[in-house]
Structures are given as C-alpha cells and as structure tokens.
Design an enzyme around this catalytic site. Structure first.
Site, PDB file in Angstrom:
ATOM      1  CE  LYS A 112      44.573  30.988  35.968  1.00 38.09           C
ATOM      2  NZ  LYS A 112      43.748  31.152  34.563  1.00 38.09           N
ATOM      3  CB  ALA A 144      35.800  26.437  38.788  1.00 40.62           C
ATOM      4  CE  LYS A 194      42.420  34.960  34.882  1.00 36.84           C
ATOM      5  NZ  LYS A 194      41.409  35.185  34.995  1.00 36.84           N
ATOM      6  CG  ASP A 245      42.803  32.898  32.012  1.00 43.97           C
ATOM      7  OD1 ASP A 245      41.827  32.632  32.434  1.00 43.97           O
ATOM      8  OD2 ASP A 245      43.696  32.639  33.333  1.00 43.97           O
ATOM      9  CB  SER A 255      34.264  36.897  34.469  1.00 42.57           C
ATOM     10  OG  SER A 255      35.385  37.272  34.926  1.00 42.57           O
ATOM     11  NE  ARG A 256      35.926  34.134  40.790  1.00 43.71           N
ATOM     12  CZ  ARG A 256      37.260  33.787  41.409  1.00 43.71           C
ATOM     13  NH1 ARG A 256      37.583  33.565  43.336  1.00 43.71           N
ATOM     14  NH2 ARG A 256      38.176  32.709  40.835  1.00 43.71           N
ATOM     15  CG  ASN A 257      39.268  38.927  38.231  1.00 44.24           C
ATOM     16  OD1 ASN A 257      39.637  38.897  39.099  1.00 44.24           O
ATOM     17  ND2 ASN A 257      39.673  37.460  38.066  1.00 44.24           N
ATOM     18  CD  GLU A 282      43.274  35.715  43.794  1.00 45.53           C
ATOM     19  OE1 GLU A 282      44.177  36.675  44.000  1.00 45.53           O
ATOM     20  OE2 GLU A 282      43.548  34.897  44.007  1.00 45.53           O
TER      21      GLU A 282
END
Length: 356
Positions: A112, A144, A194, A245, A255-257, A282
């Site tokens: 992504k 995941a 996203k 998403d 959430s990493r982002n 990402e």
C-alpha cells in the site's frame, strides 16, 4: 490465467504482519500455500513455533501452511503474492525471473505504497515487465490480526477479470469479504492516499479534530486529481480500498501510519520513527514519492507538499497546521447542462438507432 483449484499453489513473499495474515487466510481457504521469510533463521523459527513471533504473535499458523526462506524460489507457484515493503519492491520484481517465476503464474501486489524513485504504482511496474493479464493487487481495510480473527473487506483488482474473480474466491472461501475490481492503479493509489491521510490526521489531531479531518480530506482530494489522469475511477477511492481503509486506519489503536503522524507532531525525527514503532511505515516513504509524482503531473497539491516537508523536518508543526486550516481546494467542477434542443435531438437520434 489459471483458475482456482485445490491443486494450485500460492507463495506469499514476505513474512511481515500482512503477508503472514494473507498466507494464513489462503491456507484456510484450501490453497496449497507457502510463506517465504527473508532469512532461513526466520523461516525455521516460524516453522518450529507455528506462529510469527515478531510480527503476528497471537495468530497460530495453520498446520498445512509451509514456511521457507525466499531462497527456495518460485518455480512451483501458480500465484505469487508480494508482501514486501514498497521501498524494496523494485528489487523483488527484478528478481522474479531468477527466482523461477513461471510464465503462467499470476503476481499479486499487497503493498500500500509507491515504488521509488518516481512514485510508481506497483502494478504499473509489474505490468511493464510481465504484461497486464497476470497482474493484480489487493486493497481494502485489512488490519492483519483482525483480518484472520474477525474478517475484513478486501478488494481484488486486476485488468484481467478472471484473475480478479479467482483471487476474490480464494479469500471468500477463507471467510473474508472480497470485492472485484478492474482498476488496480486506482486501488493502489487509494491505499497510498489512505496511508498519507492517516499520517496527516495523526500529525494534526492534537490541534483539533476538524484540522485532522481537513488534513485527511485535502490529501484524498489531491491524490484523486492525480488518480483521475491515470485513468482511475472514483469508486476506487470512495469505496473499500479508499475511504473504508482510511476509517479503519484512523480508528485502529495500533495504526502505524497514524501513530507515526502523532510522533512527528511530538517532534520525533522521521528517521527514528520506524525503530520506535517496530515496523516500516509506508506513509513516511510514500508521501515524498506522492508529492513528487503530483508535481510532475502538474497537480496543485499544497497539503501533500507540506506533509512531505513536515516529514523532512523542513516545516514546523505550527506552520503545517496553519496551512491545513487555511488551504482552500479548487472548486468542484460542475457539468454544464445541455440545452433543450440538444437533448431533444439526442433522444430522437437514440430512438432511430434502436429502430434500425
């Protein structure tokens, strides 16, 4: 394209959290599935422990899921799922032939993000090397751990309708809803948007929810204008792969982002954030690529550009928030209503076409 069969083999390259989750689902759905880890040591540990201790520790690997190192190659694979970070995807793609990829095997991107140095969508890079008929991507809200325990809403996108439908069946048989799309670039740009929007919202949330929402909305609008000239469809950004998403990412505690955006707002340098979070982020890599791609395409993208400068440490947080609050996007375009006589003539012409 090969159709789904119990005798078909799937190989998932990359044993991060999402790659592992996809491998688990494919195995549950009846595919003969192999998960390939980066090193032999990692593969041996997962095979012995029957879990991915580093990235997905709470999920047991199915008994019939094979685990091996990437050095084992791809010679027997009918479907190859690329679950590696987008920053290294070009090297993996370049090595597919040497890994023994069959000329009949389908290749599916799970990334992504965008591929450096030009911010290329992964399926575009794959299409240039392998042709469009055997290329696909997976998008949609799919954290995941939740994906393998409670389900998800995926999108399987390919220019080849049969391939997209085959992929959707694989996930459906594993108990996961999966939409079919023929807009892979739109789905990939939705995923990139996203991630960038979640990062932007995280960097702005402490300054107010309205500012966080505006930041995310600006990012989506700027990326959509770019996606449109790539031939993407609005449904891809509005639907599961885009706004669906985004909501999942924005709401997820893990959430990493979004967390990366919060750390940026706290003054943590972008280079230090992946180590603090424990995984690749990402959006930290894709936002500069997005900004570059939008600029080359002549798209006015002040918020994406500003987010890029925030990541690089070239824009103070207060200036970032101020820009988000004061940016006015281009006006929505309204289609001109055709005149009465023009509409009447088109109806008459349409009638005679049907009669003939």
């Amino acid at each position: 394209m090969p159709e789904r069969s119990r005798n078909r083999r799937a190989v998932v390259v990359g044993a991060g959290s999402f790659g592992t989750a996809v491998a688990v689902l494919l195995a549950r759905g009846g595919m003969r599935t192999t998960l390939q880890a980066r090193t032999a040591e990692q593969a041996e540990l997962m095979a012995e422990e029957r879990t991915n201790v580093q990235y997905l520790p709470e999920v047991a690997l199915p008994r019939d899921l094979r685990v091996e190192a990437v050095s084992a190659g791809l010679a027997r694979a009918d479907y190859v799922f690329l679950g590696v970070p987008s920053r290294g995807l070009d090297e993996v793609i370049a090595g597919l032939a040497a890994a023994g990829l069959s000329p009949r095997a389908a290749v599916v991107s799970l990334a992504k993000g965008l591929v450096p140095p030009d911010g290329t969508a992964p399926t575009v890079l794959l299409r240039e090397q392998l042709g469009p008929e055997r290329i696909a991507c997976i998008g949609g809200p799919a954290h995941a751990r939740e994906m393998v325990t409670q389900g998800a809403g995926l999108v399987a996108a390919s220019a080849d309708e049969g391939l997209a439908e085959s992929l959707a069946r694989m996930f459906t048989e594993a108990g996961v809803v999966c939409e079919v799309s023929n807009d892979p670039v739109g789905v990939e740009l939705a995923g990139a948007a996203k991630n960038a929007a979640a990062l932007a919202a995280g960097a702005t949330e402490a300054q107010g929810l309205n500012a966080a929402g505006a930041a995310a909305g600006h990012i989506f609008a700027e990326v959509w204008r770019f996606a449109e000239i790539q031939g993407a469809r609005p449904e891809s950004l509005i639907g599961l792969a885009g706004t669906g998403d985004l909501v999942a990412t924005a709401l997820a505690p893990q959430s990493r982002n979004r967390r990366a955006g919060e750390l940026l707002a706290e003054g943590v340098p972008a280079a230090d954030i992946p180590q603090q979070i424990g995984q690749a982020i990402e959006a930290l890599e894709s936002v500069p690529l997005l900004a570059r791609a939008l600029g080359r395409a002549g798209i006015e993208a002040p918020v994406t550009d500003a987010l890029c400068r925030l990541i690089e440490g070239a824009l103070p947080l207060d200036d970032w928030v101020g820009l988000v609050r004061t940016t006015v996007p281009p006006p929505a375009r309204f289609a001109r209503r055709r005149g009465f006589f023009r509409r009447l003539w088109e109806r008459v012409r349409s009638f005679f076409r049907r009669e003939s």
